[in-house]
Design a protein around this motif. Sequence first.
Motif, PDB file in Angstrom:
ATOM      1  N   MET A 132       0.796  -1.096  -0.030  1.00  0.00           N
ATOM      2  CA  MET A 132      -0.043  -0.062  -0.065  1.00  0.00           C
ATOM      3  C   MET A 132       0.910   1.356   0.017  1.00  0.00           C
ATOM      4  N   PRO A 133       0.649   2.331  -0.941  1.00  0.00           N
ATOM      5  CA  PRO A 133       1.442   3.443  -0.866  1.00  0.00           C
ATOM      6  C   PRO A 133       1.152   4.231   0.154  1.00  0.00           C
ATOM      7  N   ASP A 134       2.176   5.062   0.636  1.00  0.00           N
ATOM      8  CA  ASP A 134       1.824   5.927   1.931  1.00  0.00           C
ATOM      9  C   ASP A 134       0.855   7.064   1.346  1.00  0.00           C
ATOM     10  N   VAL A 135       1.114   7.485   0.108  1.00  0.00           N
ATOM     11  CA  VAL A 135       0.193   8.694  -0.512  1.00  0.00           C
ATOM     12  C   VAL A 135      -0.268   8.317  -1.845  1.00  0.00           C
ATOM     13  N   LEU A 136      -1.608   8.839  -2.216  1.00  0.00           N
ATOM     14  CA  LEU A 136      -1.975   8.911  -3.533  1.00  0.00           C
ATOM     15  C   LEU A 136      -2.100  10.165  -4.089  1.00  0.00           C
ATOM     16  N   VAL A 137      -1.812  10.309  -5.430  1.00  0.00           N
ATOM     17  CA  VAL A 137      -1.912  11.598  -5.787  1.00  0.00           C
ATOM     18  C   VAL A 137      -2.875  11.787  -7.042  1.00  0.00           C
ATOM     19  N   ALA A 138      -3.926  12.392  -6.887  1.00  0.00           N
ATOM     20  CA  ALA A 138      -4.795  12.271  -8.144  1.00  0.00           C
ATOM     21  C   ALA A 138      -4.260  13.390  -9.214  1.00  0.00           C
ATOM     22  N   GLY A 139      -3.965  13.028 -10.366  1.00  0.00           N
ATOM     23  CA  GLY A 139      -3.550  13.964 -11.336  1.00  0.00           C
ATOM     24  C   GLY A 139      -1.982  14.036 -11.548  1.00  0.00           C
ATOM     25  N   GLY A 140      -1.620  13.607 -12.751  1.00  0.00           N
ATOM     26  CA  GLY A 140      -0.214  13.608 -13.002  1.00  0.00           C
ATOM     27  C   GLY A 140       0.104  14.778 -14.109  1.00  0.00           C
ATOM     28  N   GLY A 141      -0.421  15.875 -13.595  1.00  0.00           N
ATOM     29  CA  GLY A 141       0.022  17.241 -14.154  1.00  0.00           C
ATOM     30  C   GLY A 141       1.282  17.650 -13.512  1.00  0.00           C
ATOM     31  N   PRO A 142       1.833  18.799 -13.806  1.00  0.00           N
ATOM     32  CA  PRO A 142       3.138  19.451 -13.308  1.00  0.00           C
ATOM     33  C   PRO A 142       2.934  19.202 -11.737  1.00  0.00           C
ATOM     34  N   THR A 143       1.860  19.828 -11.036  1.00  0.00           N
ATOM     35  CA  THR A 143       1.675  19.738  -9.633  1.00  0.00           C
ATOM     36  C   THR A 143       1.539  18.498  -9.034  1.00  0.00           C
ATOM     37  N   GLY A 144       0.890  17.693  -9.567  1.00  0.00           N
ATOM     38  CA  GLY A 144       0.839  16.412  -8.958  1.00  0.00           C
ATOM     39  C   GLY A 144       2.136  15.634  -8.980  1.00  0.00           C
ATOM     40  N   LEU A 145       2.868  15.702  -9.989  1.00  0.00           N
ATOM     41  CA  LEU A 145       4.190  15.070 -10.541  1.00  0.00           C
ATOM     42  C   LEU A 145       5.331  15.565  -9.528  1.00  0.00           C
ATOM     43  N   LEU A 146       5.392  16.926  -9.259  1.00  0.00           N
ATOM     44  CA  LEU A 146       6.308  17.390  -8.278  1.00  0.00           C
ATOM     45  C   LEU A 146       6.063  17.304  -7.063  1.00  0.00           C
ATOM     46  N   THR A 147       4.654  17.240  -6.607  1.00  0.00           N
ATOM     47  CA  THR A 147       4.307  16.479  -5.166  1.00  0.00           C
ATOM     48  C   THR A 147       4.803  15.257  -5.065  1.00  0.00           C
TER      49      THR A 147
END
Length: 445
Positions: A1-16
């Motif tokens: 299980m990942p620690d964090v999910l990120v919704a959206g692989g635009g520049p903001t999601g990717l850098l986060t």
Amino acid sequence: MPDVLVAGGGPTGLLTAFELERAGLDVLVLERDARPTTQSKALALQPRSIEVLHERGLLAAVEAHAEARVPAGHFSGIPIDYADLPTRFPYQLGVEQAYVAAAIEARLRLPVLRDAAVTAVEQDGEGVTVTAGGRRHRAGWLVAADGGHSTVRRLLGAAFPGTSARISLVVADLTLARKPAGLADDWQLPSGGSGFLLPLSGGRYRAVVGGEEQQRLGRDAPVTADEMQRGLTDAHGPGIEVGEVLWASRFGDAARQLERYRHGRVLFAGDAAHIHLPVGGQGLNLGLQDAVNLGWKLAAQVRGHAADGLLDSYHDERHPIAARVLLSTRAQGVLGVPIPDAAAVREIVTGLLAVPEARRAVAFELSGIGITYPGIVGRAADVPVAPDGRAVLVGASPPVGWAGRVEARDGTEPRLIRPDGYVAWAGGPGLDAALRRWCGPSSAN
Ligand SMILES: Cc1cc2nc3c(=O)[nH]c(=O)nc-3n(C[C@H](O)[C@H](O)[C@H](O)COP(=O)(O)OP(=O)(O)OC[C@H]3O[C@@H](n4cnc5c(N)ncnc54)[C@H](O)[C@@H]3O)c2cc1C
């Protein structure tokens, strides 16, 4: 299980995701699109974003695709000289947003999960369950970076107050069968105003039109070559001939911002948290700065060494910055309205912005170099960030018994530098308090 999910692989999601991985977390980015986009809304990186990419070893891959270095920003098309900004990058980097995203994605440890549009979000005391692409994913936290039409925002019913769009414009990348006389072949300051035309690599041009026809057409009406031809003929005369429209999109001047960036275990960043007229080249840069502010704080929270309130300081610090950008872009929008009184205001503002102090204040704001937060001394672009996302303590020793997450380095000017490059303490009393506030209780490492 990942620690964090990120919704959206635009520049903001990717850098986060990059920031979270840098701090040792497992992160899964869920992206709606099946393939990385080649379409770029943004064309300009501001100096502070260039610094951030440089500090993380990401700049070279972005620069490889740069069209230009523009030694100025602009306020609704009024040039704002960047030459004397206190940075080694006193210019906007003209580069298509897709290359910024690709450079970050190439450095992620876990691949982005594509064809994975988020359709449901449930949270409880221990974590978040997200349905994406028909599959359920579970993690402790979710970062919503799914853009201006954020599904996560809608699913959570998060209040997004502000003003609706009153004007409509089209951005398009196209080829020209015939160029208008006098069209520059090199990169000019991108102002984004109506009739704007900028040469890109590969014989393409970036065009923006926003005349009477665009106000009449619905937001979802397809953009045709004929529509672009009419809009560009209005601006440049009959000597221009549109060839092929490669991609196009309608946009407006809606200005909205989330009331709260944190909703339990869901944190919003980038366009999902704030939208505004894309004038002055601010949106992408705001999102990148959201990412570097949020990443280390969320990582500390996940690892259990965050001081009370550290994660909430993300909202406290970043909300006012975006609110100010909304104010600035709304003011810039008014200057662009095609009525005589707006032209009068523009003339006055142009004169005021010729005053060095005024010009400098606006340059600090547009470039991001002026970003600061309450209690922060300034930014430390001269000190390399720690590879593992720790704070850096330069020229001072931690108090006896301190064993928190800080990397000690030699140096003459004592400073405590947060993982996002902002100076939390610079000599004198207060080091202990600053370490506890930003680096957590000393017993946890
Ligand atoms: C015409 C125009 C010109 C601009 N020029 C500039 C400029 O020069 N400089 C600048 O700084 N900014 C500029 N901007 C603004 C900039 O493009 C945006 O602020 C930037 O794209 C925000 O990045 P983001 O990652 O937050 O959102 P986005 O880039 O919108 O990325 C969101 C991602 O989430 C994905 N997604 C959406 N829904 C879901 C879902 N349900 N599940 C999973 N994934 C989902 C999308 O496919 C996308 O990949 C411009 C904007 C426009 C319209």
